[in-house]
Design a protein around this motif. Structure first.
Motif, PDB file in Angstrom:
ATOM      1  N   ARG A  11       0.893  -1.115  -0.079  1.00 24.22           N
ATOM      2  CA  ARG A  11      -0.237   0.050   0.114  1.00 24.22           C
ATOM      3  C   ARG A  11       0.693   1.125  -0.179  1.00 24.22           C
ATOM      4  O   ARG A  11       1.994   1.543   0.556  1.00 24.22           O
ATOM      5  N   HIS A  13       0.752   5.356   0.956  1.00 19.98           N
ATOM      6  CA  HIS A  13       0.323   6.427   1.617  1.00 19.98           C
ATOM      7  C   HIS A  13       1.338   7.601   1.926  1.00 19.98           C
ATOM      8  O   HIS A  13       2.550   7.310   1.555  1.00 19.98           O
ATOM      9  N   TYR A  15       3.439   9.841   4.301  1.00 18.19           N
ATOM     10  CA  TYR A  15       3.898   9.765   5.372  1.00 18.19           C
ATOM     11  C   TYR A  15       4.818  10.901   5.833  1.00 18.19           C
ATOM     12  O   TYR A  15       5.360  11.733   4.798  1.00 18.19           O
ATOM     13  N   THR A  24      -1.560   0.872   7.419  1.00 17.32           N
ATOM     14  CA  THR A  24      -2.527  -0.415   6.999  1.00 17.32           C
ATOM     15  C   THR A  24      -2.079  -1.634   7.858  1.00 17.32           C
ATOM     16  O   THR A  24      -3.053  -2.301   8.338  1.00 17.32           O
ATOM     17  N   LEU A  44       0.018   7.793  -5.754  1.00 19.05           N
ATOM     18  CA  LEU A  44      -1.547   7.863  -5.278  1.00 19.05           C
ATOM     19  C   LEU A  44      -2.194   8.291  -6.428  1.00 19.05           C
ATOM     20  O   LEU A  44      -3.358   8.133  -6.025  1.00 19.05           O
TER      21      LEU A  44
END
Length: 68
Positions: A11, A13, A15, A24, A44
């Motif tokens: 995944r 994301h 940060y 996750t 993304l």
């Protein structure tokens, strides 16, 4: 803020630079760039089940092969 990928669950994301754990799955396997050195700044925006690095072609989506 930087986009990182969890090598365990696959995944992406956003940060902070010093974040170490995946939001996750909780594993400490975050990486900010592909093995070839390409940053994940594009990740993304892409909404595909399969995702590959545009520089080296490495598969990026999904769990690592050694995770059940």
């Amino acid at each position: 803020m930087i986009i990182k990928r969890c090598a365990t669950c696959g995944r992406f994301h956003t940060y902070l630079d010093d974040d170490r754990f995946c939001v996750t799955c909780g594993h400490e396997t975050l990486e900010a760039e592909c093995r070839c050195g390409r940053w994940f700044d594009y990740a993304l925006a892409v909404q595909h089940d399969e995702m590959y690095c545009p520089r080296c072609g490495r598969r990026l989506r999904g769990r690592a092969d050694d995770v059940e």
